[in-house]
Write a protein that holds these residues in place. Structure first.
Motif, PDB file in Angstrom:
ATOM      1  N   PRO A  73      37.817 -33.057 -10.966  1.00 59.17           N
ATOM      2  CA  PRO A  73      37.186 -34.598 -10.857  1.00 59.17           C
ATOM      3  C   PRO A  73      35.918 -34.984 -11.342  1.00 59.17           C
ATOM      4  N   GLU A  74      36.170 -35.913 -11.791  1.00 56.87           N
ATOM      5  CA  GLU A  74      34.734 -36.294 -12.974  1.00 56.87           C
ATOM      6  C   GLU A  74      33.639 -36.571 -11.752  1.00 56.87           C
ATOM      7  N   THR A  75      33.821 -36.318 -10.862  1.00 55.95           N
ATOM      8  CA  THR A  75      32.301 -36.351 -10.270  1.00 55.95           C
ATOM      9  C   THR A  75      31.536 -34.863 -10.207  1.00 55.95           C
ATOM     10  N   SER A  76      32.388 -33.561 -10.534  1.00 52.83           N
ATOM     11  CA  SER A  76      32.287 -32.757  -9.909  1.00 52.83           C
ATOM     12  C   SER A  76      31.550 -31.789 -10.743  1.00 52.83           C
ATOM     13  N   PHE A  77      31.605 -32.376 -12.136  1.00 53.69           N
ATOM     14  CA  PHE A  77      30.958 -31.910 -13.514  1.00 53.69           C
ATOM     15  C   PHE A  77      30.295 -33.108 -14.146  1.00 53.69           C
ATOM     16  N   SER A  78      29.036 -31.857 -14.872  1.00 53.15           N
ATOM     17  CA  SER A  78      28.709 -32.535 -16.347  1.00 53.15           C
ATOM     18  C   SER A  78      29.444 -32.334 -17.602  1.00 53.15           C
ATOM     19  N   LEU A  79      28.957 -32.623 -18.426  1.00 56.40           N
ATOM     20  CA  LEU A  79      28.751 -32.328 -20.521  1.00 56.40           C
ATOM     21  C   LEU A  79      26.759 -32.777 -20.246  1.00 56.40           C
ATOM     22  N   THR A  80      27.069 -31.417 -21.303  1.00 54.73           N
ATOM     23  CA  THR A  80      25.341 -32.385 -21.676  1.00 54.73           C
ATOM     24  C   THR A  80      24.997 -31.850 -22.841  1.00 54.73           C
ATOM     25  N   ILE A  81      25.273 -32.407 -24.457  1.00 58.62           N
ATOM     26  CA  ILE A  81      25.027 -32.232 -25.181  1.00 58.62           C
ATOM     27  C   ILE A  81      23.425 -31.193 -25.902  1.00 58.62           C
ATOM     28  N   VAL A  82      22.803 -30.382 -26.249  1.00 57.34           N
ATOM     29  CA  VAL A  82      22.022 -30.476 -26.690  1.00 57.34           C
ATOM     30  C   VAL A  82      21.678 -29.366 -28.375  1.00 57.34           C
ATOM     31  N   PRO A  83      20.682 -29.166 -28.677  1.00 62.06           N
ATOM     32  CA  PRO A  83      20.612 -28.540 -29.688  1.00 62.06           C
ATOM     33  C   PRO A  83      20.663 -27.124 -29.775  1.00 62.06           C
ATOM     34  N   GLY A  84      21.803 -26.500 -30.806  1.00 59.13           N
ATOM     35  CA  GLY A  84      21.937 -25.318 -30.679  1.00 59.13           C
ATOM     36  C   GLY A  84      21.057 -24.257 -30.124  1.00 59.13           C
ATOM     37  N   ASP A  85      19.416 -23.905 -30.181  1.00 58.37           N
ATOM     38  CA  ASP A  85      18.242 -23.043 -29.697  1.00 58.37           C
ATOM     39  C   ASP A  85      17.659 -23.450 -28.131  1.00 58.37           C
ATOM     40  N   SER A 111      23.135 -38.076 -48.955  1.00 62.27           N
ATOM     41  CA  SER A 111      22.976 -36.170 -48.015  1.00 62.27           C
ATOM     42  C   SER A 111      22.582 -36.587 -46.702  1.00 62.27           C
ATOM     43  N   ALA A 112      22.123 -37.527 -46.569  1.00 66.78           N
ATOM     44  CA  ALA A 112      21.603 -37.952 -45.162  1.00 66.78           C
ATOM     45  C   ALA A 112      22.244 -38.402 -43.963  1.00 66.78           C
ATOM     46  N   ALA A 113      23.359 -38.833 -44.926  1.00 71.61           N
ATOM     47  CA  ALA A 113      24.589 -39.657 -43.660  1.00 71.61           C
ATOM     48  C   ALA A 113      25.398 -38.465 -42.717  1.00 71.61           C
ATOM     49  N   PRO A 114      24.923 -37.455 -43.653  1.00 73.92           N
ATOM     50  CA  PRO A 114      26.341 -36.387 -42.198  1.00 73.92           C
ATOM     51  C   PRO A 114      24.768 -36.471 -40.934  1.00 73.92           C
ATOM     52  N   ALA A 115      23.957 -36.561 -41.036  1.00 67.24           N
ATOM     53  CA  ALA A 115      23.231 -36.351 -40.227  1.00 67.24           C
ATOM     54  C   ALA A 115      23.090 -37.939 -39.464  1.00 67.24           C
ATOM     55  N   PHE A 116      23.080 -38.467 -39.816  1.00 72.31           N
ATOM     56  CA  PHE A 116      23.204 -40.155 -39.119  1.00 72.31           C
ATOM     57  C   PHE A 116      24.257 -39.926 -38.457  1.00 72.31           C
ATOM     58  N   ALA A 117      25.557 -38.981 -38.218  1.00 70.88           N
ATOM     59  CA  ALA A 117      26.532 -39.363 -37.708  1.00 70.88           C
ATOM     60  C   ALA A 117      26.461 -38.798 -36.973  1.00 70.88           C
ATOM     61  N   ALA A 118      25.671 -37.351 -36.864  1.00 73.24           N
ATOM     62  CA  ALA A 118      26.178 -36.485 -35.900  1.00 73.24           C
ATOM     63  C   ALA A 118      25.814 -36.857 -34.920  1.00 73.24           C
ATOM     64  N   PRO A 119      24.825 -37.874 -34.063  1.00 76.94           N
ATOM     65  CA  PRO A 119      25.015 -38.447 -32.154  1.00 76.94           C
ATOM     66  C   PRO A 119      26.180 -38.567 -32.421  1.00 76.94           C
ATOM     67  N   GLU A 120      26.675 -39.161 -33.240  1.00 76.07           N
ATOM     68  CA  GLU A 120      28.132 -40.688 -33.181  1.00 76.07           C
ATOM     69  C   GLU A 120      29.392 -39.566 -32.368  1.00 76.07           C
ATOM     70  N   SER A 121      29.020 -38.177 -33.768  1.00 73.07           N
ATOM     71  CA  SER A 121      30.721 -37.231 -33.930  1.00 73.07           C
ATOM     72  C   SER A 121      29.920 -36.308 -32.590  1.00 73.07           C
ATOM     73  N   CYS A 122      28.380 -36.603 -31.898  1.00 76.81           N
ATOM     74  CA  CYS A 122      29.193 -35.918 -30.504  1.00 76.81           C
ATOM     75  C   CYS A 122      29.764 -36.262 -29.335  1.00 76.81           C
ATOM     76  N   GLU A 123      29.562 -36.778 -29.350  1.00 72.93           N
ATOM     77  CA  GLU A 123      29.508 -38.125 -28.282  1.00 72.93           C
ATOM     78  C   GLU A 123      31.163 -38.679 -28.496  1.00 72.93           C
ATOM     79  N   ARG A 124      31.704 -38.634 -29.414  1.00 69.80           N
ATOM     80  CA  ARG A 124      33.159 -38.302 -29.586  1.00 69.80           C
ATOM     81  C   ARG A 124      34.074 -37.019 -28.939  1.00 69.80           C
ATOM     82  N   VAL A 125      32.929 -35.350 -29.466  1.00 70.76           N
ATOM     83  CA  VAL A 125      33.704 -34.283 -29.247  1.00 70.76           C
ATOM     84  C   VAL A 125      33.663 -34.518 -27.687  1.00 70.76           C
ATOM     85  N   LYS A 126      32.339 -34.902 -26.938  1.00 73.41           N
ATOM     86  CA  LYS A 126      31.886 -34.516 -25.409  1.00 73.41           C
ATOM     87  C   LYS A 126      33.294 -35.109 -24.432  1.00 73.41           C
ATOM     88  N   ALA A 127      33.262 -36.796 -25.425  1.00 74.34           N
ATOM     89  CA  ALA A 127      33.927 -37.671 -24.420  1.00 74.34           C
ATOM     90  C   ALA A 127      35.679 -37.059 -24.690  1.00 74.34           C
TER      91      ALA A 127
END
Length: 100
Positions: free
Chosen positions: A42-54, A14-30
């Motif tokens: 251009p890659e230097t003109s923006f940034s993407l950040t992963i934050v909690p939903g709240d 049941s905890a496996a999805p929680a462990f996989a979440a950061p990897e999943s987020c990094e893949r979506v971000k990429a």
């Protein structure tokens, strides 16, 4: 003893999805980052950040994706590399450039 190992196994599964979440987020971000770059930004003109939903209430940031079962958001922020729309490029002959 069998019961304890069974309960432990259920908890780990049941905890496996929680462990996989950061990897999943990094893949979506990429993936999102590559799409933005493919659109000519251009890659230097923006940034993407992963934050909690709240914690999505950041100034000058736009939600461009979500991950980890919608518990995290991916925010797009334009960096100050001189490409901001409020700073039009100066004309080469020294005169003011007018919007067209």
């Amino acid at each position: 003893m069998k019961r304890l190992s069974w309960i432990s196994a259920c908890l780990l599964i049941s905890a496996a999805p929680a462990f996989a979440a950061p990897e999943s987020c990094e893949r979506v971000k990429a993936d999102i980052q590559q799409r933005i770059i493919n659109n000519g930004v251009p890659e230097t003109s923006f940034s993407l950040t992963i934050v909690p939903g709240d914690q999505v209430d950041q100034v000058d940031a736009q939600v461009v994706g979500h991950c980890a079962n919608d518990t995290h958001k991916i925010l797009y922020t334009r960096t100050s590399s001189g490409n901001a729309p409020g700073n039009p490029p100066a004309a080469q002959d020294g005169s003011q450039s007018e919007p067209q």
